[in-house]
Design an enzyme around this catalytic site. Structure first.
Site, PDB file in Angstrom:
ATOM      1  N   HIS A  42      -4.555  -2.509   5.061  1.00 27.00           N
ATOM      2  CA  HIS A  42      -3.831  -3.599   4.413  1.00 27.00           C
ATOM      3  C   HIS A  42      -3.391  -3.149   3.036  1.00 27.00           C
ATOM      4  CE1 HIS A  42      -2.806  -7.564   2.881  1.00 27.00           C
ATOM      5  NE2 HIS A  42      -2.715  -7.914   4.148  1.00 27.00           N
ATOM      6  N   ASP A  57      -4.773  -9.349  11.968  1.00 25.00           N
ATOM      7  CA  ASP A  57      -4.134  -9.225  13.281  1.00 25.00           C
ATOM      8  C   ASP A  57      -5.009  -8.522  14.318  1.00 25.00           C
ATOM      9  OD1 ASP A  57      -1.755 -10.495  12.627  1.00 25.00           O
ATOM     10  OD2 ASP A  57      -0.970  -8.700  11.666  1.00 25.00           O
TER      11      ASP A  57
HETATM   12  N1  CMC Z   1      -3.920   3.888  11.043  1.00 24.87           N
HETATM   13  C1  CMC Z   1      -4.026   5.157  10.575  1.00 24.87           C
HETATM   14  N2  CMC Z   1      -3.794   5.508   9.291  1.00 24.87           N
HETATM   15  C2  CMC Z   1      -3.454   4.534   8.446  1.00 24.87           C
HETATM   16  C3  CMC Z   1      -3.330   3.185   8.857  1.00 24.87           C
HETATM   17  C4  CMC Z   1      -3.577   2.884  10.212  1.00 24.87           C
HETATM   18  N3  CMC Z   1      -3.481   1.635  10.648  1.00 24.87           N
HETATM   19  N4  CMC Z   1      -2.965   2.434   7.790  1.00 24.87           N
HETATM   20  C5  CMC Z   1      -2.856   3.255   6.755  1.00 24.87           C
HETATM   21  N5  CMC Z   1      -3.164   4.534   7.138  1.00 24.87           N
HETATM   22  C6  CMC Z   1      -3.234   5.721   6.280  1.00 24.87           C
HETATM   23  C7  CMC Z   1      -1.850   6.237   5.924  1.00 24.87           C
HETATM   24  O1  CMC Z   1      -1.408   7.193   6.852  1.00 24.87           O
HETATM   25  C8  CMC Z   1      -2.082   6.798   4.553  1.00 24.87           C
HETATM   26  O2  CMC Z   1      -2.754   8.037   4.715  1.00 24.87           O
HETATM   27  P1  CMC Z   1      -2.519   9.251   3.651  1.00 24.87           P
HETATM   28  O3  CMC Z   1      -3.002   8.722   2.332  1.00 24.87           O
HETATM   29  O4  CMC Z   1      -3.300  10.385   4.181  1.00 24.87           O
HETATM   30  O5  CMC Z   1      -1.030   9.494   3.664  1.00 24.87           O
HETATM   31  C9  CMC Z   1      -3.104   5.847   3.916  1.00 24.87           C
HETATM   32  O6  CMC Z   1      -3.825   5.310   5.044  1.00 24.87           O
HETATM   33  C10 CMC Z   1      -2.471   4.700   3.109  1.00 24.87           C
HETATM   34  O7  CMC Z   1      -1.538   4.036   3.954  1.00 24.87           O
HETATM   35  P2  CMC Z   1      -0.168   3.416   3.456  1.00 24.87           P
HETATM   36  O8  CMC Z   1       0.748   3.318   4.630  1.00 24.87           O
HETATM   37  O9  CMC Z   1       0.301   4.154   2.244  1.00 24.87           O
HETATM   38  O10 CMC Z   1      -0.662   1.996   2.991  1.00 24.87           O
HETATM   39  P3  CMC Z   1       0.271   0.737   2.766  1.00 24.87           P
HETATM   40  O11 CMC Z   1      -0.435  -0.143   1.821  1.00 24.87           O
HETATM   41  O12 CMC Z   1       1.658   1.164   2.421  1.00 24.87           O
HETATM   42  O13 CMC Z   1       0.351   0.072   4.237  1.00 24.87           O
HETATM   43  C11 CMC Z   1      -0.118  -1.220   6.142  1.00 24.87           C
HETATM   44  C12 CMC Z   1      -0.393  -1.018   4.645  1.00 24.87           C
HETATM   45  C13 CMC Z   1      -0.746  -2.557   6.569  1.00 24.87           C
HETATM   46  C14 CMC Z   1       1.384  -1.277   6.388  1.00 24.87           C
HETATM   47  C15 CMC Z   1      -0.758  -0.054   6.934  1.00 24.87           C
HETATM   48  O14 CMC Z   1      -2.153  -0.021   6.722  1.00 24.87           O
HETATM   49  C16 CMC Z   1      -0.447  -0.129   8.430  1.00 24.87           C
HETATM   50  O15 CMC Z   1       0.585   0.368   8.873  1.00 24.87           O
HETATM   51  N6  CMC Z   1      -1.370  -0.759   9.262  1.00 24.87           N
HETATM   52  C17 CMC Z   1      -1.090  -0.948  10.661  1.00 24.87           C
HETATM   53  C18 CMC Z   1      -0.170  -2.152  10.877  1.00 24.87           C
HETATM   54  C19 CMC Z   1      -0.887  -3.471  10.656  1.00 24.87           C
HETATM   55  O16 CMC Z   1      -1.985  -3.688  11.155  1.00 24.87           O
HETATM   56  N7  CMC Z   1      -0.227  -4.387   9.926  1.00 24.87           N
HETATM   57  C20 CMC Z   1      -0.733  -5.729   9.683  1.00 24.87           C
HETATM   58  C21 CMC Z   1      -1.037  -5.985   8.246  1.00 24.87           C
HETATM   59  S1  CMC Z   1      -2.026  -7.487   8.013  1.00 24.87           S
HETATM   60  C22 CMC Z   1      -1.008  -8.783   8.532  1.00 24.87           C
HETATM   61  C23 CMC Z   1       0.077  -9.071   7.598  1.00 24.87           C
HETATM   62  O17 CMC Z   1      -0.201  -9.612   6.514  1.00 24.87           O
HETATM   63  O18 CMC Z   1       1.220  -8.780   7.925  1.00 24.87           O
END
Ligand code: CMC
Length: 428
Positions: free
Chosen positions: A307, A364
């Site tokens: 998140h 989710d």
């Molecule tokens: N699986 C594997 N790796 C992950 C995941 C995941 N679900 N989420 C983040 N990472 C890794 C990412 O690859 C990155 O690694 P590194 O630092 O080595 O490059 C690190 O963790 C930080 O991730 P980020 O993408 O920079 O983090 P963010 O804050 O931009 O993204 C997120 C947050 C929710 C988009 C992301 O965690 C994600 O894609 N999760 C899966 C989709 C999901 O479940 N979304 C629902 C969010 S909650 C409901 C809502 O409010 O919408």
């Protein structure tokens, strides 16, 4: 702490006020940065460090796993309130008295009808259309049938627009699902509670009466409350920025629905279930999918994990995990998908990749399992999220307009070509 932050650029110092929120959060007010410095801006892709507004609606502390609507904890609201009370609280700032709640519900019911011509629009969609696309279109189309723009300075007009959309939106949700499944379109019943009516509108068969199931009503009530607001997330920011151009409420909501659809946001609930299904079909080998999620050359992500704001745990996920156990138990549903989800969660919580990056199950991860046990089709999961988020979007849109916020218009750092002469087509 000092009440000013100093920024030094090319040896020249600039001071900016430090402002604090009611929970002592600290922000540097850079409203005058560009003007004072002669054109310097900040760059913050994804707005990871940028506060786009001041808001008095929802507080969350991602480190401590705190979520509160108007000061009330999400745990208490999920336990003690119903969705309509929470909607009132979010929009108007206080929990309603019984009289206020009765009036609110009765006003919503007066608007729980849509122009019959909306059915023609719905009919034009193929059955294969994704319900989120249909819902966004129908919500926007409501503007055509209710064209008068809201005078936001009139409390009465604002109130009428709010009860109108709260009355009509569940009908669009139910029709979106019924159309996809070839069920006749119908209206609910004004004698029912708000959430009971939603269930009846979605599930009533034409050949029999619909019997309310208290377990389903409570489960849906809780899920809608947990989704009702989440401060400046992607879809809410979209609603606010769309409305900041003084676009109307319904089209701003439609923009929010489109933003919610993506799998990194609300669309994750559908993606989680599809992922769990795929793991099951593949023999239930969770380790294989854990490895894929950690492999930087593989685009696969563990959906329902991570998140932007929660770096400890998502308090909504805690409540939903418990509710999933209860609802499946109460309904007597045994779903192997729940075991796969629990297995994945356990492995991830012990895995340094996820622990180091502070990736925990989000709202989710378990919600789809409850929706599925309730008989809601997978493609409708994100629509259910939109239904829950509706009062949050409304309250944020209303706050933005009442605070007379300026039009949202970020800057950019241009990295393209500098000026060059036009080249005739024959010379390219
Ligand atoms: N699986 C594997 N790796 C992950 C995941 C995941 N679900 N989420 C983040 N990472 C890794 C990412 O690859 C990155 O690694 P590194 O630092 O080595 O490059 C690190 O963790 C930080 O991730 P980020 O993408 O920079 O983090 P963010 O804050 O931009 O993204 C997120 C947050 C929710 C988009 C992301 O965690 C994600 O894609 N999760 C899966 C989709 C999901 O479940 N979304 C629902 C969010 S909650 C409901 C809502 O409010 O919408």
């Amino acid at each position: 702490m000092s009440d000013k932050a100093t920024l030094e650029i090319n040896g020249k110092k600039y001071e900016f006020p430090i402002v604090t929120g009611s929970e002592n959060e600290v922000a540097i007010d850079i409203k005058n940065l560009r003007g004072d410095t002669g054109g310097v801006i900040t760059i913050d892709p994804g707005y990871k460090n940028t506060g786009s507004c001041e808001s008095a609606i929802t507080f969350l502390d991602g480190e401590k796993g705190i979520l509160r609507y108007r000061g009330y904890s999400i745990e208490e609201l999920a336990e003690k309130a119903d969705f309509l009370e929470v909607a009132y609280l979010l929009i108007f700032g206080e929990l309603p008295t019984q009289d206020e709640l009765n009036k609110f519900h009765s006003d919503i019911k007066k608007h729980a009808v849509v122009d019959d011509d909306v059915k023609k629009i719905l009919d034009a969609f193929p059955k294969s259309a994704h319900p989120m696309g249909v819902l966004a279109s129908l919500t926007s189309a409501l503007t055509a049938f209710n064209p008068s723009s809201v005078n936001v300075d009139s409390e009465e007009e604002m109130y009428n627009a709010i009860v109108r959309i709260l009355g009509k939106f569940p009908i669009l949700v139910a029709w979106t699902m019924r159309k996809k499944h070839g069920m006749p379109l119908d209206y609910g019943s004004s004698s029912l509670g708000y959430v009971e009516n939603i269930l009846q509108m979605m599930f009533k068969r034409p050949d029999e009466d619909y019997t309310q199931n208290k377990i389903l009503v409570n489960a849906l009530d809780k899920l809608l409350i947990l989704h009702a607001d989440h401060e400046q997330n992607c879809s809410t920011s979209t609603v606010r920025i769309t409305g900041s151009s003084h676009a109307g409420l319904f089209v701003s909501l439609s923009a929010g629905i489109s933003a919610l659809w993506g799998p990194l946001h609300g669309g994750a609930n559908q993606a989680v279930l599809e992922m769990l299904e795929a793991i099951k079909e593949d023999g239930g080998d969770t380790k294989k999918y854990m490895a894929k999620a950690k492999d930087k050359d593989d685009p696969f992500r563990l959906m329902g994990f991570g998140h932007r704001v929660y770096k400890n745990f998502d308090p909504r996920a805690k409540i939903i995990k418990k509710a999933a156990d209860e609802v499946l138990g109460d309904l007597g549903v045994e779903d192997p998908i729940l075991d796969i989800a629990k297995g994945l969660e356990k492995e991830a919580l012990e895995d340094s990749y996820f622990v180091d990056r502070k990736l925990y199950p989000n709202v989710d991860f378990y919600s789809g399992i409850i929706y599925r046990a309730m008989g809601i089709p997978t493609e409708m999961f994100t629509v259910m999220f939109a239904l829950g988020r509706l009062p949050g979007w409304i309250s944020q849109w209303r706050e933005m307009r009442m605070r007379k916020e300026p039009i949202g218009r970020p800057r950019q750092l241009y990295t393209g070509e500098t000026q060059r002469p036009f080249k005739e087509i024959s010379k390219r």
